[in-house]
Design an enzyme around this catalytic site. Structure first.
Site, PDB file in Angstrom:
ATOM      1  CG  ASP A   2      17.532  18.228  34.463  1.00 56.39           C
ATOM      2  OD1 ASP A   2      16.849  18.687  33.517  1.00 56.39           O
ATOM      3  OD2 ASP A   2      17.849  18.890  35.460  1.00 56.39           O
TER       4      ASP A   2
ATOM      5  CG  HIS B 134      -1.106   3.634  15.473  1.00 55.69           C
ATOM      6  ND1 HIS B 134      -0.175   2.627  15.585  1.00 55.69           N
ATOM      7  CD2 HIS B 134      -2.293   3.062  15.792  1.00 55.69           C
ATOM      8  CE1 HIS B 134      -0.776   1.514  15.957  1.00 55.69           C
ATOM      9  NE2 HIS B 134      -2.056   1.751  16.083  1.00 55.69           N
TER      10      HIS B 134
ATOM     11  CG  ASP C 208      -8.168   4.506  19.377  1.00 58.29           C
ATOM     12  OD1 ASP C 208      -8.339   4.259  20.582  1.00 58.29           O
ATOM     13  OD2 ASP C 208      -7.708   3.666  18.561  1.00 58.29           O
TER      14      ASP C 208
ATOM     15  CG  ASP D 239      -7.941   0.589  22.770  1.00 55.84           C
ATOM     16  OD1 ASP D 239      -8.155   1.666  22.185  1.00 55.84           O
ATOM     17  OD2 ASP D 239      -7.285  -0.350  22.263  1.00 55.84           O
TER      18      ASP D 239
ATOM     19  CG  HIS E 250      -7.171  -2.201  12.053  1.00 55.76           C
ATOM     20  ND1 HIS E 250      -8.221  -2.718  12.772  1.00 55.76           N
ATOM     21  CD2 HIS E 250      -7.581  -0.978  11.620  1.00 55.76           C
ATOM     22  CE1 HIS E 250      -9.211  -1.838  12.793  1.00 55.76           C
ATOM     23  NE2 HIS E 250      -8.863  -0.777  12.084  1.00 55.76           N
TER      24      HIS E 250
ATOM     25  CG  HIS F 115      -5.809  -5.071  21.034  1.00 52.08           C
ATOM     26  ND1 HIS F 115      -5.837  -4.557  22.299  1.00 52.08           N
ATOM     27  CD2 HIS F 115      -6.214  -4.061  20.220  1.00 52.08           C
ATOM     28  CE1 HIS F 115      -6.213  -3.273  22.250  1.00 52.08           C
ATOM     29  NE2 HIS F 115      -6.463  -2.947  20.994  1.00 52.08           N
TER      30      HIS F 115
ATOM     31  CG  HIS G  94      -1.898  -3.101  21.634  1.00 51.47           C
ATOM     32  ND1 HIS G  94      -1.160  -2.568  20.616  1.00 51.47           N
ATOM     33  CD2 HIS G  94      -3.135  -2.548  21.511  1.00 51.47           C
ATOM     34  CE1 HIS G  94      -1.922  -1.722  19.921  1.00 51.47           C
ATOM     35  NE2 HIS G  94      -3.108  -1.696  20.447  1.00 51.47           N
TER      36      HIS G  94
ATOM     37  CD  GLU H  81      -8.896  -2.038  17.878  1.00 53.80           C
ATOM     38  OE1 GLU H  81      -8.591  -0.959  17.351  1.00 53.80           O
ATOM     39  OE2 GLU H  81      -8.283  -2.537  18.834  1.00 53.80           O
TER      40      GLU H  81
ATOM     41  CE1 TYR I 179      -9.711   3.563  10.323  1.00 51.27           C
ATOM     42  CE2 TYR I 179      -9.594   1.312   9.475  1.00 51.27           C
ATOM     43  CZ  TYR I 179      -9.693   2.189  10.537  1.00 51.27           C
ATOM     44  OH  TYR I 179      -9.786   1.693  11.821  1.00 51.27           O
TER      45      TYR I 179
ATOM     46  NE  ARG J 141      -9.539   2.535  15.654  1.00 58.81           N
ATOM     47  CZ  ARG J 141      -8.703   3.367  15.046  1.00 58.81           C
ATOM     48  NH1 ARG J 141      -8.498   3.261  13.726  1.00 58.81           N
ATOM     49  NH2 ARG J 141      -8.058   4.302  15.714  1.00 58.81           N
TER      50      ARG J 141
ATOM     51  CD  GLU K  82     -10.253   0.175  20.257  1.00 61.54           C
ATOM     52  OE1 GLU K  82      -9.928   1.331  19.958  1.00 61.54           O
ATOM     53  OE2 GLU K  82      -9.440  -0.722  20.560  1.00 61.54           O
TER      54      GLU K  82
HETATM   55  N1  GLY Z   1      -5.481   2.552  20.431  1.00 61.66           N
HETATM   56  C1  GLY Z   1      -4.777   1.468  19.874  1.00 61.66           C
HETATM   57  C2  GLY Z   1      -5.683   0.394  19.459  1.00 61.66           C
HETATM   58  O1  GLY Z   1      -6.830   0.623  19.250  1.00 61.66           O
HETATM   59  O2  GLY Z   1      -5.304  -0.728  19.363  1.00 61.66           O
HETATM   60 MN    MN Z   2      -7.958   2.075  20.238  1.00 62.73          MN
HETATM   61 MN    MN Z   3      -7.465  -1.190  20.376  1.00 64.65          MN
END
Ligand code: GLY
Ligand code: MN
Ligand code: MN
Length: 439
Positions: A37, A241, A258, A269, A348, A352, A359, A382, A386, A404, A406
């Site tokens: 619950d 992720h 991140d 982000d 990737h 975005h 996103h 970003e 890797y 990375r 970003e």
């Molecule tokens: N944190 C997810 C991305 O960078 O898109």
């Molecule tokens: Mn991110």
């Molecule tokens: Mn992102």
């Protein structure tokens, strides 16, 4: 915070794009059970939040342009002193009218009775079908009821049209008030990354940096992280992720964080990558500078009128050439770009849309062509590289390096505004900040 005037303007804009005698229906997100619950922290459906800011579950917003008794109607939970003692304040229908600018409001328990009558005879229903299966069924049930009673004079609505298309085009272009909030979300998030850099040292655990980051979010009044914070030390940074965040941070490794907060319904982000011990090794520095060059070049390439993919293409060109210089890729640069040779190391794309959803909504292509940037769009840049520990195709000295970087940018009439640079991004600046920490 947004004013009621801004929400009203959004509703007016949407209704101005609806055909005569039509209705738009937007349901609140359902609560999600975490354990028996107890529930996950509630997150309102962003379409509903965008149009009225109402924060509670079990609500349905109905817009009927031109309706004399009122165009904006909210169904919501009734006041209930007992439930409010347990679960907290409810606005109730009168609160919806007084504090959320609704023309009218009804208890959600009356939906079955009132919504079918509102649907009856409408030429068009704007609704995002397929996103909330339970409410989909309820709504189709109402339509079916009207169909069943057609012989007795009932008039089912003419057609269903996807609401998301119209609404998401609106959400894609941010107003000045939205941009103010997004700058604030970005600044809080950037400061949190600085805090993590200041605290970091070998022997800490990834979750401890997560705690530092999220402490700062909460301390600044941000509601929550906009997505699960990623803290990946060493090779863990290769998992895009990675949210486990349980490993120890080792001397000599990088750590990739991140993390971004959600502030007043808007997301930031940010990713920063820095050395656990405060000093980049030669190989880490080479990869870092390459990713930063890609990030900076992509930010420079974004401007009004350029197609969305210019950012990605720029990062691919910079990273591919750089990997050749470092001897990680071998061949002629254009030919390597042609066949996507970067993909094992940069799997990737460059970014975005960013907004109420991390996103965020909005089409990337229009009739099969990349859409062009317009003033008021907000996006992430970003790029990353890797190199997995297990990748024996690469010289051993590069393995286990994941970087990375970003940032979040606003497309302006002229150029762009980078809103995430309250945290350093230059290697020397990061090292300098980390040196100021007490060790
Ligand atoms: N944190 C997810 C991305 O960078 O898109
Ligand atoms: Mn991110
Ligand atoms: Mn992102």
């Amino acid at each position: 915070m947004l004013t009621q005037r801004e929400y009203a303007a959004r509703r007016r804009d949407l209704m101005a794009q609806m055909v005569p005698n039509s209705i738009a229906i937007i349901a609140a997100a359902a609560e999600a059970v975490r354990s028996r619950d107890t529930h996950y922290r509630y997150k309102q459906a962003t379409n509903l939040a965008y149009l009225c800011g109402f924060p509670e579950p079990e609500a349905v917003l109905v817009l009927m342009p031109g309706r004399e008794q009122g165009e904006a109607v909210l169904f919501c939970r009734d006041k209930d002193p007992l439930r409010e003692t347990w679960d907290g304040f409810r606005y109730g229908p009168s609160g919806a009218v007084q504090q959320f600018g609704m023309d009218d409001a009804f208890p959600i328990a009356d939906l079955d009775e009132i919504l079918p009558a509102m649907l009856e005879g409408k030429s068009r229903v704007y609704y995002a079908i397929g996103k909330q299966p339970e409410f989909d069924r309820q709504l189709l049930g109402y339509v079916q009821q009207l169909g069943d009673r057609q012989g007795r004079g009932a008039l089912p609505p003419g057609e269903f049209v996807d609401l998301d298309h119209t609404l998401h085009e609106m959400r894609l272009i941010k107003t000045a008030a939205e941009l103010r909030i997004m700058r604030k979300a970005a600044t809080i998030s950037a400061e949190a990354h600085c805090q993590a850099m200041l605290r970091c040292r070998p022997g800490l655990y990834e979750y401890q940096l997560q705690a530092t980051i999220e402490h700062h979010f909460a301390d600044c009044g941000a509601a929550a992280p906009a997505y699960t914070t990623i803290v990946g030390g060493g090779n863990n940074g290769c998992t895009l992720h990675y949210i486990d965040n349980r490993a120890r941070l080792n001397d000599g490794d990088l750590v990739l964080i991140d993390a971004g907060c959600e502030y007043a319904d808007y997301a930031a982000d940010i990713t920063r990558t820095f050395p656990v011990n405060g000093r980049f090794s030669r190989e880490q520095a080479a990869i870092y500078d390459l990713v930063l060059a890609a990030n900076n070049a992509a930010i420079k390439a974004v401007r009004v009128g350029q197609p969305f993919n210019v950012a990605n293409d720029t990062t691919v060109a910079v990273i591919t050439a750089g990997l050749v210089d470092l001897g990680i890729l071998d061949g002629e640069v254009n030919e390597l770009i042609e066949r996507g040779a970067h993909r094992p190391f940069y799997m990737h794309s460059a970014g975005h849309w960013l907004g109420m959803d991390v996103h965020d909504v909005g089409d990337y292509k229009i009739q099969g062509e990349w859409r062009e940037f317009e003033a008021g769009m907000v996006l992430t840049i970003e790029p990353g590289i890797y190199i997995a520990q297990s990748d024996t195709s690469v010289a051993a000295k590069w393995r286990g390096i994941a970087v990375r970087i970003e940032d979040n940018i606003i497309v302006k009439k002229r150029g762009v505004e980078t809103i995430t640079r309250a945290v350093p991004v230059e290697r020397r600046e990061i090292e300098k900040l980390m040196r100021t920490a007490q060790r």
